[in-house]
Design a protein around this motif. Sequence first.
Motif, PDB file in Angstrom:
ATOM      1  N   LYS A  38       0.831  -1.193   0.000  1.00 44.29           N
ATOM      2  CA  LYS A  38       0.000   0.000   0.000  1.00 44.29           C
ATOM      3  C   LYS A  38       0.873   1.253   0.000  1.00 44.29           C
ATOM      4  CE  LYS A  38      -3.878   2.094   2.470  1.00 44.29           C
ATOM      5  NZ  LYS A  38      -4.744   2.027   3.662  1.00 44.29           N
ATOM      6  N   GLY A  81       4.799  -0.482  -5.840  1.00 46.58           N
ATOM      7  CA  GLY A  81       4.401  -1.803  -5.351  1.00 46.58           C
ATOM      8  C   GLY A  81       5.531  -2.820  -5.432  1.00 46.58           C
ATOM      9  N   GLU A  82       5.274  -3.944  -6.096  1.00 45.71           N
ATOM     10  CA  GLU A  82       6.262  -5.012  -6.182  1.00 45.71           C
ATOM     11  C   GLU A  82       7.490  -4.617  -7.003  1.00 45.71           C
ATOM     12  OE1 GLU A  82       4.303  -8.455  -7.657  1.00 45.71           O
ATOM     13  OE2 GLU A  82       3.078  -8.758  -5.849  1.00 45.71           O
ATOM     14  N   SER A  89       9.083  -1.877  -6.652  1.00 46.35           N
ATOM     15  CA  SER A  89       9.740  -0.801  -5.913  1.00 46.35           C
ATOM     16  C   SER A  89      11.255  -0.818  -6.072  1.00 46.35           C
ATOM     17  CB  SER A  89       9.369  -0.898  -4.430  1.00 46.35           C
ATOM     18  OG  SER A  89      10.066   0.057  -3.677  1.00 46.35           O
ATOM     19  N   ASN A 147       2.963   0.446 -13.214  1.00 43.79           N
ATOM     20  CA  ASN A 147       1.595  -0.013 -12.927  1.00 43.79           C
ATOM     21  C   ASN A 147       0.746  -0.225 -14.173  1.00 43.79           C
ATOM     22  OD1 ASN A 147       2.103   0.141 -10.137  1.00 43.79           O
ATOM     23  ND2 ASN A 147       1.617   2.320 -10.109  1.00 43.79           N
TER      24      ASN A 147
END
Length: 350
Positions: free
Chosen positions: A2, A67-68, A70, A222
Motif C-alpha cells: 500500500k 508496489g512489487e 519498488s 503499474n
Amino acid sequence: MKVPTTPWTLMYRIYRNALPNAHFYLEYWKNKANEIPNKELREQALSSIKDKAFHCEGGAVYGLLAGEDSKKIIQFIVAYQTISDYLDNLCDRSTSLDEEDFRALHESMFHALTPGAMPINYYRYRSDQNDGGYLTELVQTCQSVLESLSGFISVQEAMKKLAQYYCDLQVYKHVEKDQRVNLLQSWYERNKYDLPDMTWYEFSACAGSTLGIFCFAAYASNGLMDEEQVKLIKEGYFPWVQGLHILLDYFIDQEEDRIEEDLNFIFYYENEDRMVERMKHVKQKAEESIRNLPNWKFHRLINKGLIAIYLADEKVQAQKEIKRLAKRFIRFGGLPTVFFYLNSWVYRRA
C-alpha cells in the motif's frame, strides 16, 4: 504494498525499503566510479556520489509508488540521478565551459530514457575521455529498467520533455559567466507562453528537478496510461513541485554559491520579503497541482517532506540569516513538515 499516506507510515517505509535499496545501488556505483581510469573523471564521479547521495535518497521515495516493482524503480532512480549529479560536477567543477561539450554530455540523459539507443562517446568535446564504461553502464541500466515497465511507452515522451528542460538548464547555467543570464532569459522567452506567471529564474528552477521523471517511472510500473493521465502527472509536478524542490536547493546553497561565484536563482529576488512571498506562493501552487494526482496524499507528504529535508541540512545551521528564514518556511508546512524536519535532522547527524 500500500502507498503510504501518513507521515509515520511514510517514514517507516523510507527507512525500511527506500533507503536500504538506494544505498545498495549507490554502493555499486561508488565501486564502479573507483575503477574509472581517468583521474579527473574518477574524482568528479566519486565526489558527486559522496556529496549528493541525498538526492538519490530523496528520489528513492518514489519507489514506494511502484508496489512489487519498488526495488526496480529505485535502481532506475539511483542510476538516473547519479548521471545527473555526475554531469553537474563535470559542468560545474571541471575543465570545460563549452556549450557543445555540455550538450554532448547530456545526450546520455536522453539515451537513458530511450531503450535501444546505442551509447556514444559523450566526452567527445573534452580532453578527459576514459571512464572505463562508467557513464555507458549508467545509461544502459536506466534503459534496461524502463524497457521492462509495462506502461513506459505511454510516458516516454513526457519524460523526455522534462529531461529537455533539465538539460537545457544545465547547459545554459554552466557556460561562460557573462553569457549565462542572457541565455537563460532568452530560453524563458521562448517558453513563457506555455507557463503560468513566473520569472525567468523561477522557470529555470522549475526545469532543474528530476522528480517528475521519477514519478513517471514509478507509475509506468503499474501499466499503460491514457493521454489525460499522463497530462495530470506532468502538470502535477511541472512546474510547481519541481520549482519548490530546486528553489529550496538554491536557498540552502546561498553562502557556498556566493563564495564560488556560482549562479543562484534566489539572488535575483528584489529583497527578502519578496523571496519569502514567492516561496510561499510556489509551495501553495505545488499543493494545488498535486490534488488531481492518484495517491495525492502521498504527493502532499512529499511536498512537506521536501521542505523538511532541505531545511534540516547542516548548511542551514551554519548560516544565521538562512536559519532564521528556514523557521518561517517550516511553519508553512505545518505539523507534518515539523515531523519530517526532526526525522531528517536526526538521520543526517546519525
